[in-house]
Scaffold this active site. Sequence first.
Site, PDB file in Angstrom:
ATOM      1  N   CYS A   2       0.825  -1.196   0.000  1.00  0.00           N
ATOM      2  CA  CYS A   2       0.000   0.000   0.000  1.00  0.00           C
ATOM      3  C   CYS A   2       0.863   1.252   0.000  1.00  0.00           C
ATOM      4  O   CYS A   2       2.080   1.185   0.019  1.00  0.00           O
ATOM      5  CB  CYS A   2      -0.909   0.012   1.234  1.00  0.00           C
ATOM      6  SG  CYS A   2      -1.864  -1.506   1.433  1.00  0.00           S
ATOM      7  N   LEU A  51      -3.430  -1.734  -1.846  1.00  0.00           N
ATOM      8  CA  LEU A  51      -3.333  -2.825  -2.800  1.00  0.00           C
ATOM      9  C   LEU A  51      -3.733  -4.075  -2.039  1.00  0.00           C
ATOM     10  O   LEU A  51      -3.010  -4.527  -1.144  1.00  0.00           O
ATOM     11  CB  LEU A  51      -1.912  -2.967  -3.349  1.00  0.00           C
ATOM     12  CG  LEU A  51      -1.651  -4.161  -4.273  1.00  0.00           C
ATOM     13  CD1 LEU A  51      -2.467  -4.047  -5.547  1.00  0.00           C
ATOM     14  CD2 LEU A  51      -0.167  -4.283  -4.598  1.00  0.00           C
ATOM     15  N   VAL A  53      -4.114  -7.654  -0.806  1.00  0.00           N
ATOM     16  CA  VAL A  53      -3.348  -8.890  -0.963  1.00  0.00           C
ATOM     17  C   VAL A  53      -3.822  -9.966   0.014  1.00  0.00           C
ATOM     18  O   VAL A  53      -3.980 -11.118  -0.350  1.00  0.00           O
ATOM     19  CB  VAL A  53      -1.833  -8.622  -0.767  1.00  0.00           C
ATOM     20  CG1 VAL A  53      -1.046  -9.924  -0.750  1.00  0.00           C
ATOM     21  CG2 VAL A  53      -1.312  -7.712  -1.873  1.00  0.00           C
ATOM     22  N   ASP A 103      -3.238  -9.101   8.384  1.00  0.00           N
ATOM     23  CA  ASP A 103      -2.056  -8.841   9.202  1.00  0.00           C
ATOM     24  C   ASP A 103      -2.078  -7.422   9.758  1.00  0.00           C
ATOM     25  O   ASP A 103      -1.443  -7.138  10.774  1.00  0.00           O
ATOM     26  CB  ASP A 103      -0.773  -9.100   8.409  1.00  0.00           C
ATOM     27  CG  ASP A 103      -0.667  -8.301   7.126  1.00  0.00           C
ATOM     28  OD1 ASP A 103      -1.691  -7.741   6.676  1.00  0.00           O
ATOM     29  OD2 ASP A 103       0.432  -8.237   6.546  1.00  0.00           O
ATOM     30  N   VAL A 293      12.588 -11.529 -18.439  1.00  0.00           N
ATOM     31  CA  VAL A 293      12.593 -10.396 -19.352  1.00  0.00           C
ATOM     32  C   VAL A 293      13.784 -10.490 -20.288  1.00  0.00           C
ATOM     33  O   VAL A 293      14.862 -10.966 -19.904  1.00  0.00           O
ATOM     34  CB  VAL A 293      12.622  -9.064 -18.576  1.00  0.00           C
ATOM     35  CG1 VAL A 293      13.923  -8.922 -17.789  1.00  0.00           C
ATOM     36  CG2 VAL A 293      12.440  -7.880 -19.520  1.00  0.00           C
ATOM     37  N   SER A 380      11.218 -12.258  -5.525  1.00  0.00           N
ATOM     38  CA  SER A 380      12.421 -11.799  -6.214  1.00  0.00           C
ATOM     39  C   SER A 380      13.673 -12.330  -5.518  1.00  0.00           C
ATOM     40  O   SER A 380      13.656 -12.624  -4.324  1.00  0.00           O
ATOM     41  CB  SER A 380      12.445 -10.261  -6.229  1.00  0.00           C
ATOM     42  OG  SER A 380      13.708  -9.771  -6.604  1.00  0.00           O
ATOM     43  N   GLY A 381      14.772 -12.409  -6.268  1.00  0.00           N
ATOM     44  CA  GLY A 381      16.045 -12.872  -5.721  1.00  0.00           C
ATOM     45  C   GLY A 381      16.928 -11.773  -5.185  1.00  0.00           C
ATOM     46  O   GLY A 381      18.103 -12.016  -4.875  1.00  0.00           O
TER      47      GLY A 381
END
Length: 615
Positions: A2, A51, A53, A103, A293, A380-381
């Site tokens: 958010c 947002l 989730v 949460d 990508v 993500s890494g």
Amino acid sequence: MCGIVGWAGFDRDLTLERATLQLMTRTMDCRGPDDEGIWVDRHGGVGHRRLSVIDLEGGRQPMVAEQDGRELAVLTFSGEVYNYRELRSELASRGHAFHTKSDTEVVLRAYLEWGEGLVEKLNGMYAFGIWDLRSEELLLVRDRMGVKPLYYFQTGDGVIFASEPKGIIANPLVPRRIDTDGLRELLDMVKTPEHAIFTGMHEVRPGHFVKVRREGLTKHRYWALEAREHTDDLDKTVRTVRDLLEDIVTRQLISDVPLCSLLSGGLDSSAVTALAAKALAAEGAGPVRSFSVDFVGAAESFVPDPLRSTPDAPFVRDLAEHVAADHSEILLDSDDLSRPSVRAAVLAATDLPPVWYGDLWPSLLLLFRAVRERSTVALSGESADELFGGYSWFHDPEVLTAETFPWLTSTPGPFYDGTPLFDGGLLNTLDIPGYRRAAYFDALAEVPVLPGETGLERRMREIGYLNLTRFLNTLLDRKDRMSMATGLEVRVPFCDHRLVDYVFNAPWAMKTFDGREKSLLRAATRDVLPNSIVERVKAPYPSTQDSGYEKNLRDKLAEVVAADGPVMALLDADRVRRRLEGPITQNSTQITRIDLEVPLSLNAWLDTYGVTVDT
């Protein structure tokens, strides 16, 4: 995920400032496209863009805690708390009643139970503000690694805060100015903690919280990297890393909306994707969805450069096939990277000139737009290189004795020197080398070491600390802004503080036990990866090699010169002219283009945001 804003003003009635608070909140639309809320009282007000989730219906904000019809505290929260289920059970055993499954409510109830001590309880990525009506006190909290951003600006009678600078400068009390230190931060990649470029604006430092009372503002550290003796042998260390990663990835798969992984074909993202696939399969929920990508024609025309020795595509395919992923490749046209609408969107997302990383900003934005069409959350890494020692500068003997930040040495090259076109007198005034040196030694003074720790182990601890507390934040900022600009939440498993605590203290000899970079991570995940990934050499996020992209940059800079754009007051016109008249670089790279990217980005920022430069 958010966007949050807020305002504490002890000498004014903020109920009369609702329109301003509304304007501040609306600047967070991109971070929270699903819902909006505002709460305001006499001396405190908060806004929220959501947002959705987790608990799509019950997690609306701002969230207010009440008792016997009396409001106690109000929370505006951004991020995720991955251990919220355990905390919810603990709080319920202490008598707290819950009305949602979110949460957010757990964080609010944790504050009522433990006050500021709640920060010790949370595992996650988060930034939030709590206005306590009982004490008229504001608490601003940022996660341990700084995954989620949080800015504030002190006023004469309080503070204004937001997830991004745009939420703060929307308030008419805040000037749009930058001083010499702000310019130094922009033109050299030092990332001083708390520095926010705009004069008078600050970031809440990772692992810190800020308390604002009528009496003033105080800063408090609740977490930092610490030096502890590592007593586990190699086998146990590898097992512990694996156990932690499995727990972390499993926790971060919790979502009530579509989730995916960002896959580059490197060790880091492949490990996350493979472990996610394993966890989903155990739940009978697979396959894992993944995205990569690349650029149109890149596979056929790829040329190794100082940053990248191999293309990603073959390795991405190997991993996707190995774990039976539902994989999609996003192909970008390099012409799109310089499209005015795309670059304007990047600037609007950053609120600052995105001077470093060049075309990686627009390419990330376009990638995340495409991902968002099918997913709302991505793993993500990011952070594995900083934690496990993946970058080339971890392994360059020159860096061991260099008295500067490792990424600003000759390894991998003059990637970060974006100042060749700037006025020599201005550069003398800024004294960027002196600023960099002072920042380096300030950072070095923070490094925790074990008693008697010397030599290589001490130096590698220093290099690891600098990467985790300075360099990493530039990458987290970039990923946060570009993902949230598209309404995509990106989670970073390697930033879990339990893993960071553990690996930071593993000896360097153990981190390189097989003579390679990231030895511990490779050993801990080898069994879930194809051999091609296990043996692959580190390669960063792809950048276009199309010389046409550099030509577009040159054309744009020529337009700035012709229009006498605001950045021209900072540049050397003769140097600019010679650069524009020179030959187009073949096999164009980030290194060859950075001197064009920096002034273009700075000009767009000065022009669009109306920033005054005080030098």
